[in-house]
Design a protein around this motif. Structure first.
Motif, PDB file in Angstrom:
ATOM      1  N   THR A   7      34.591 -24.150 -43.173  1.00  0.00           N
ATOM      2  CA  THR A   7      35.038 -22.793 -42.846  1.00  0.00           C
ATOM      3  C   THR A   7      34.879 -21.978 -44.106  1.00  0.00           C
ATOM      4  OG1 THR A   7      37.276 -23.385 -43.462  1.00  0.00           O
ATOM      5  CG2 THR A   7      36.707 -23.597 -41.156  1.00  0.00           C
ATOM      6  N   ALA A   8      34.077 -20.949 -44.054  1.00  0.00           N
ATOM      7  CA  ALA A   8      33.730 -20.204 -45.256  1.00  0.00           C
ATOM      8  C   ALA A   8      34.018 -18.745 -45.086  1.00  0.00           C
ATOM      9  CB  ALA A   8      32.265 -20.424 -45.576  1.00  0.00           C
ATOM     10  N   ALA A   9      33.724 -18.025 -46.142  1.00  0.00           N
ATOM     11  CA  ALA A   9      33.923 -16.582 -46.115  1.00  0.00           C
ATOM     12  C   ALA A   9      33.056 -15.934 -45.077  1.00  0.00           C
ATOM     13  CB  ALA A   9      33.586 -16.018 -47.486  1.00  0.00           C
ATOM     14  N   LEU A  10      33.541 -14.825 -44.533  1.00  0.00           N
ATOM     15  CA  LEU A  10      32.817 -14.133 -43.477  1.00  0.00           C
ATOM     16  C   LEU A  10      32.964 -12.648 -43.643  1.00  0.00           C
ATOM     17  CD1 LEU A  10      35.127 -14.147 -40.426  1.00  0.00           C
ATOM     18  CD2 LEU A  10      35.571 -15.626 -42.353  1.00  0.00           C
ATOM     19  N   ALA A  11      31.925 -11.951 -43.163  1.00  0.00           N
ATOM     20  CA  ALA A  11      31.964 -10.494 -43.251  1.00  0.00           C
ATOM     21  C   ALA A  11      32.575  -9.879 -42.022  1.00  0.00           C
ATOM     22  CB  ALA A  11      30.563  -9.943 -43.473  1.00  0.00           C
ATOM     23  N   VAL A  12      32.286 -10.470 -40.847  1.00  0.00           N
ATOM     24  CA  VAL A  12      32.961 -10.028 -39.639  1.00  0.00           C
ATOM     25  C   VAL A  12      34.173 -10.936 -39.521  1.00  0.00           C
ATOM     26  CG1 VAL A  12      32.739  -9.656 -37.185  1.00  0.00           C
ATOM     27  CG2 VAL A  12      30.781  -9.356 -38.649  1.00  0.00           C
ATOM     28  N   ALA A  13      35.268 -10.548 -40.075  1.00  0.00           N
ATOM     29  CA  ALA A  13      36.340 -11.468 -40.418  1.00  0.00           C
ATOM     30  C   ALA A  13      36.991 -12.099 -39.206  1.00  0.00           C
ATOM     31  CB  ALA A  13      37.406 -10.738 -41.232  1.00  0.00           C
ATOM     32  N   THR A  24      41.943  -7.973 -34.540  1.00  0.00           N
ATOM     33  CA  THR A  24      40.932  -7.509 -35.484  1.00  0.00           C
ATOM     34  C   THR A  24      39.823  -6.788 -34.729  1.00  0.00           C
ATOM     35  OG1 THR A  24      41.342  -9.401 -36.938  1.00  0.00           O
ATOM     36  CG2 THR A  24      39.306  -8.183 -37.288  1.00  0.00           C
ATOM     37  N   MET A  25      39.341  -5.700 -35.311  1.00  0.00           N
ATOM     38  CA  MET A  25      38.199  -4.990 -34.744  1.00  0.00           C
ATOM     39  C   MET A  25      37.058  -5.017 -35.752  1.00  0.00           C
ATOM     40  SD  MET A  25      37.827  -1.081 -33.235  1.00  0.00           S
ATOM     41  CE  MET A  25      38.110  -0.267 -34.814  1.00  0.00           C
ATOM     42  N   GLN A  26      35.852  -5.307 -35.261  1.00  0.00           N
ATOM     43  CA  GLN A  26      34.645  -5.293 -36.088  1.00  0.00           C
ATOM     44  C   GLN A  26      33.700  -4.232 -35.522  1.00  0.00           C
ATOM     45  OE1 GLN A  26      35.008  -8.315 -34.092  1.00  0.00           O
ATOM     46  NE2 GLN A  26      36.656  -9.049 -35.400  1.00  0.00           N
ATOM     47  N   THR A  27      33.123  -3.421 -36.400  1.00  0.00           N
ATOM     48  CA  THR A  27      32.200  -2.382 -35.962  1.00  0.00           C
ATOM     49  C   THR A  27      31.003  -2.326 -36.902  1.00  0.00           C
ATOM     50  OG1 THR A  27      33.239  -0.649 -37.284  1.00  0.00           O
ATOM     51  CG2 THR A  27      34.079  -0.971 -35.052  1.00  0.00           C
ATOM     52  N   SER A  28      29.884  -1.865 -36.374  1.00  0.00           N
ATOM     53  CA  SER A  28      28.724  -1.566 -37.200  1.00  0.00           C
ATOM     54  C   SER A  28      27.828  -0.594 -36.452  1.00  0.00           C
ATOM     55  CB  SER A  28      27.945  -2.836 -37.558  1.00  0.00           C
ATOM     56  OG  SER A  28      27.377  -3.425 -36.404  1.00  0.00           O
ATOM     57  N   MET A  40      21.531   1.714 -33.484  1.00  0.00           N
ATOM     58  CA  MET A  40      22.155   0.453 -33.096  1.00  0.00           C
ATOM     59  C   MET A  40      23.649   0.564 -33.346  1.00  0.00           C
ATOM     60  SD  MET A  40      23.622  -2.311 -34.969  1.00  0.00           S
ATOM     61  CE  MET A  40      24.127  -3.980 -34.567  1.00  0.00           C
ATOM     62  N   SER A  41      24.453   0.015 -32.438  1.00  0.00           N
ATOM     63  CA  SER A  41      25.904   0.031 -32.637  1.00  0.00           C
ATOM     64  C   SER A  41      26.514  -1.251 -32.092  1.00  0.00           C
ATOM     65  CB  SER A  41      26.543   1.248 -31.954  1.00  0.00           C
ATOM     66  OG  SER A  41      26.288   1.230 -30.562  1.00  0.00           O
ATOM     67  N   TYR A  42      27.682  -1.589 -32.638  1.00  0.00           N
ATOM     68  CA  TYR A  42      28.377  -2.823 -32.249  1.00  0.00           C
ATOM     69  C   TYR A  42      29.880  -2.610 -32.393  1.00  0.00           C
ATOM     70  CZ  TYR A  42      30.223  -7.575 -32.598  1.00  0.00           C
ATOM     71  OH  TYR A  42      30.958  -8.717 -32.414  1.00  0.00           O
ATOM     72  N   VAL A  43      30.636  -3.078 -31.418  1.00  0.00           N
ATOM     73  CA  VAL A  43      32.096  -3.074 -31.481  1.00  0.00           C
ATOM     74  C   VAL A  43      32.586  -4.410 -30.931  1.00  0.00           C
ATOM     75  CG1 VAL A  43      34.243  -2.005 -30.718  1.00  0.00           C
ATOM     76  CG2 VAL A  43      32.250  -0.577 -31.173  1.00  0.00           C
ATOM     77  N   GLY A  44      33.430  -5.082 -31.691  1.00  0.00           N
ATOM     78  CA  GLY A  44      34.015  -6.337 -31.247  1.00  0.00           C
ATOM     79  C   GLY A  44      35.509  -6.363 -31.501  1.00  0.00           C
ATOM     80  N   LEU A  45      36.255  -6.953 -30.571  1.00  0.00           N
ATOM     81  CA  LEU A  45      37.703  -7.122 -30.716  1.00  0.00           C
ATOM     82  C   LEU A  45      38.045  -8.601 -30.604  1.00  0.00           C
ATOM     83  CD1 LEU A  45      39.007  -4.176 -28.503  1.00  0.00           C
ATOM     84  CD2 LEU A  45      39.234  -4.362 -31.003  1.00  0.00           C
ATOM     85  N   THR A  46      38.886  -9.068 -31.521  1.00  0.00           N
ATOM     86  CA  THR A  46      39.334 -10.452 -31.501  1.00  0.00           C
ATOM     87  C   THR A  46      40.857 -10.475 -31.575  1.00  0.00           C
ATOM     88  OG1 THR A  46      37.320 -11.183 -32.629  1.00  0.00           O
ATOM     89  CG2 THR A  46      39.191 -12.696 -32.619  1.00  0.00           C
ATOM     90  N   TYR A  47      41.475 -11.129 -30.602  1.00  0.00           N
ATOM     91  CA  TYR A  47      42.935 -11.260 -30.584  1.00  0.00           C
ATOM     92  C   TYR A  47      43.290 -12.746 -30.625  1.00  0.00           C
ATOM     93  CZ  TYR A  47      47.827 -10.905 -29.217  1.00  0.00           C
ATOM     94  OH  TYR A  47      49.190 -10.999 -29.183  1.00  0.00           O
ATOM     95  N   VAL A  48      44.132 -13.122 -31.587  1.00  0.00           N
ATOM     96  CA  VAL A  48      44.575 -14.509 -31.738  1.00  0.00           C
ATOM     97  C   VAL A  48      46.035 -14.596 -31.317  1.00  0.00           C
ATOM     98  CG1 VAL A  48      44.906 -16.421 -33.320  1.00  0.00           C
ATOM     99  CG2 VAL A  48      42.937 -14.907 -33.602  1.00  0.00           C
ATOM    100  N   MET A  49      46.297 -15.387 -30.284  1.00  0.00           N
ATOM    101  CA  MET A  49      47.649 -15.512 -29.745  1.00  0.00           C
ATOM    102  C   MET A  49      48.237 -16.865 -30.146  1.00  0.00           C
ATOM    103  SD  MET A  49      48.928 -15.064 -25.797  1.00  0.00           S
ATOM    104  CE  MET A  49      47.958 -16.448 -25.196  1.00  0.00           C
ATOM    105  N   PRO A  50      49.252 -16.868 -31.018  1.00  0.00           N
ATOM    106  CA  PRO A  50      49.892 -18.132 -31.391  1.00  0.00           C
ATOM    107  C   PRO A  50      50.702 -18.689 -30.218  1.00  0.00           C
ATOM    108  CG  PRO A  50      50.367 -16.370 -32.973  1.00  0.00           C
ATOM    109  CD  PRO A  50      49.807 -15.729 -31.749  1.00  0.00           C
ATOM    110  N   MET A  51      50.678 -20.011 -30.074  1.00  0.00           N
ATOM    111  CA  MET A  51      51.449 -20.688 -29.045  1.00  0.00           C
ATOM    112  C   MET A  51      52.661 -21.360 -29.684  1.00  0.00           C
ATOM    113  SD  MET A  51      49.494 -19.867 -26.552  1.00  0.00           S
ATOM    114  CE  MET A  51      50.069 -20.860 -25.171  1.00  0.00           C
TER     115      MET A  51
END
Length: 754
Positions: free
Chosen positions: A17-23, A611-615, A646-657
């Protein structure tokens, strides 16, 4: 045409697991100053040394293996949905050759000996050919995409930029991993990897992958699967640590790709045969594999590839590190191209590709209080050969009473070396100056033969009784190219969280020879084509906001592109009877183009779990000079594979259990404006604006040893073109065909590691 899939396995077995730009929000960390969560710092090696992404005065996108796994990314073409100014697609009629464009620079036609304008690197090893570069993704540590010319540090053909695959060292603890996937079109994948230390100083690891999928369509002539996948691959590595200051890695890989040949979709019925248009763009009537025209290779479509590389890294002192990277690769392909995508042998081609390369690089990395950088020497010895028949069965029988065959055999050898350096001096905590340069000596030699025959094939493919015409090419030639490519960059830290920079850099790609050219009809073919250069001016701003919860990077650039190399194929009338009875390869040095644009990337930790990622990017690419018979026809030409927007939008939601496990939800949307596939617009092949929607759900156990995922790709089932052939006047069937990206797919995954 199907070509080597050698590098697919190169990413196998690289856990981490390494560093990432789209976190990945799962990797958000607590700020030491505020005690609240912030985006994790990103480390990249864009300047051949580990640095924070926000401190590098280069436009870089970086994607970690963990983040790509969360999204269910299967191969690197998906990165082009997220990275601005980037196009990554399978080359026409292939499943494993990469067509890569960055900021308007790239290669559409994967000719033997014609190197792409985007440099591909695997752990600092330059891959001389695009064949096999369309990699599947398995636990790669990260992929870095460097935009703009990287002529100093990455030198060879990094005119548009560079793509780097970065793998992780083996663990000092025993590890085992298994990933199983099942999905649409009967996708069944299994990847098993294991590593263990056999002593305090020696570690070994290996990975085996079986990747299988039925086709997106059907071959209506043979009944075979169309756009399928059938790959078996393996990789092994050993790491030796004789002391704390010395590291040695040796790795080897082997790949066997038995996927069926890919043929294009015909937008028109057969002009002579009357064969109707297929109901699905993924179906085909291609019969070349069953026709006598490809019996010389038994209608075979198979790629075998292998490679070995060794890295030695010695930390000589606190300030000096010495590094050696040695690599050898080879691949062999037998392939069937059905230009007409029909059962008849109107325009069929058996093809053999044979590539090999040896490279050696030495680096000296220096890190001082004020000065840091790298000095290096690079050597490449590569050979690329292709042999193919173009069988015009129907035309030949109509004119001569026998099939007409155009055979081409060409080999292009490369011997190149370069010296390079890139240094950064920090005048104070805020202001730095970077200077770099690379001197390159590139020698190309070619041996090319072309001839037409009457018969089912040429003598090369076993048809000894075919009647020969006089050769249309039979020559050997040699050229050498020399260049010095400079780079200068200044950067200034406005604050601890903001960096502004300005840079100038030059990209260079040596000239070469077109192995398909006919010197009898065009004597200038023996002279080859010239080198190309690109001068790029760039300014950028890298910022971190809101106590580390937001990161935005903006770049604006202007490029002056001279003598750009554009390969193509043209039908010819060899006997002047008014009927095209062959084709000739062409590589044009277009005089001048300008490419300018603005790029934006942003990552925002909206809440502790969301988290939201855009470009996005806006590009203006225009050919200014293209001389044909002394007339400038630039207004009739266009820059290939370069969408204006070109465009990009991403949403990531992490739900703890409650039990410590997590469920990650990811959804993203990407959009690209229209593109021209070749230098001249062709409505049947060019792609208009389109959007893609993807979504994933991934459950991960509390100890991270188990995971379950469900991944949907192209959920809108968009039909979008990736490449095509345009030979309406060669053969009798109006041969225009197009290739399409994958339709909607759903894949379930199970991961296990311990």
């Amino acid at each position: 045409m199907r070509v080597s899939n050698a590098l697919r396995v190169a990413l196998l077995g690289c856990a981490g697991t390494a560093a990432l730009a789209v976190a990945n929000p799962a990797l958000a960390q607590e700020s030491a100053d505020t005690g609240v969560k912030a985006l994790e710092e990103i480390q990249v090696t864009a300047r051949r040394r580990s640095e924070s992404l926000q401190d590098v005065p280069i436009a870089v996108s970086a994607f970690s293996g963990s983040d790509l796994a969360l999204r269910g990314a299967t191969d690197i073409t998906e990165l082009a949905q997220m990275a601005p100014s980037v196009t990554l697609e399978p080359s026409r009629a292939t499943s494993s050759t990469l067509t890569a464009f960055i900021r308007g620079v790239g290669q559409q036609d994967p000719l033997a000996g014609f190197e792409q304008g985007v440099a591909l690197y695997l752990d600092d090893v330059y891959m001389a050919r695009p064949q096999g570069a369309l990699l599947d993704i398995y636990d790669v540590e990260r992929v870095e995409i460097l935009r703009g010319p990287q002529g100093t540090l990455y030198g060879r053909n990094a005119v548009g930029g560079a793509i780097k695959y970065v793998t992780k060292r083996l663990s000092d603890e025993p590890e085992f991993g298994l990933k199983l996937s099942y999905g649409s079109y009967n996708q069944v994948d299994a990847v098993a990897k294991a590593s263990m230390p056999i002593s305090d100083k020696v570690r070994v690891g290996a990975t085996v992958a079986s990747l299988n999928r039925d086709g997106f369509g059907e071959n209506l002539t043979t009944g075979a699967e169309h756009y399928n996948k059938q790959i078996l691959a393996a990789r092994a590595s050993i790491e030796i640590l004789p002391s704390d200051s010395l590291f040695i890695r040796i790795s080897a890989d082997y790949t066997d790709d038995d996927s069926n040949a890919v043929a294009g979709y015909r937008p028109y019925p057969g002009a002579v045969s009357g064969t109707p248009v297929t109901d699905s763009v993924y179906d085909t009537y291609a019969g070349a594999s069953e026709n006598a025209s490809t019996s010389g290779i038994n209608g075979n479509n198979e790629v075998t590839a292998k490679g070995i590389q060794g890295t030695i890294e010695w930390t000589a002192s606190d300030t000096v590190t010495l590094k050696s990277i040695t690599a050898y690769r080879e691949d062999y392909t037998e392939s069937v191209i059905d230009f007409d995508s029909l059962a008849v042998d109107d325009m069929d081609a058996p093809v053999i590709y044979d590539n090999e390369q040896f490279s050696q690089e030495f680096q000296l990395l220096y890190t001082g209080n004020k000065l840091s950088g790298v000095f290096g020497f690079y050597y490449l010895d590569a050979s690329a050969a292709n042999d193919f028949d173009v069988v015009l069965g129907q035309l030949g029988r109509a004119i001569y009473g026998s099939e007409l065959v155009a055979y081409t055999g060409g080999t292009v050898d490369t011997k190149a070396w370069s010296l390079f350096a890139d240094l950064t001096y920090e005048f104070n905590d805020a202001f730095s100056l970077s200077l770099g340069g690379r001197y390159t000596h590139d020698k190309r030699s070619a041996d090319i033969f072309r001839a037409n025959y009457l018969g089912q094939g040429s003598p090369f493919f076993g048809f000894e009784d075919s009647l020969p015409f006089p050769p249309s090419s039979d020559f050997e030639a040699e050229r050498a190219f020399k260049d010095f490519s400079p780079r200068i960059a200044v950067d200034y830290k406005i604050s601890e969280d903001a960096l502004v920079y300005a840079s100038f850099s030059r990209g260079f790609k040596a000239g070469s020879f077109d192995p398909r050219g006919a010197n009898f009809s065009s004597p200038e073919v023996e002279e080859g084509f010239d080198a190309e250069t690109l001068d790029s001016y760039e300014v950028g701003l890298k910022s971190t906001w809101f106590d580390g919860r937001a990161r935005t990077n903006i770049a604006a650039f202007y490029s002056d592109y001279k003598d750009m190399q554009i390969p193509g194929s043209l039908p010819i009338d060899s006997d002047g009877d008014g009927t095209n009875d062959g084709f000739v390869g062409t590589v044009t040095n277009a005089g001048k183009a300008t490419i300018k644009g603005i790029e934006f990337e942003g990552t925002f930790l909206l809440t502790d779990n969301l988290t939201m990622q855009t470009s996005f990017n806006i590009l203006d690419a225009e050919i200014k000079e293209w001389l044909l018979d002394g007339v400038n026809i630039a207004d009739q030409r266009a820059v290939q594979n370069t969408p204006e927007f070109m465009s990009y939008v991403g949403l990531t939601y992490v739900m703890p259990m409650s039990n410590g496990s997590t469920i990650s939800f990811n959804g993203n949307w990407s959009h690209k404006s229209s593109v021209v596939q070749f230098e001249t617009p062709v409505a049947e092949i060019d792609q208009g604006p389109y959007s893609l929607f993807n979504a994933s759900i991934v459950w991960t156990s509390a100890d991270s040893n188990w995971s379950l995922g469900l991944h949907g790709k192209n959920l809108g089932n968009e039909e979008y073109k990736t490449a095509g052939y345009n030979f309406p006047t060669l053969g009798l069937e109006n041969n225009i065909t197009t290739f399409y990206g994958p339709p909607r797919t759903i894949t379930a995954t199970l991961g296990l590691k311990f």
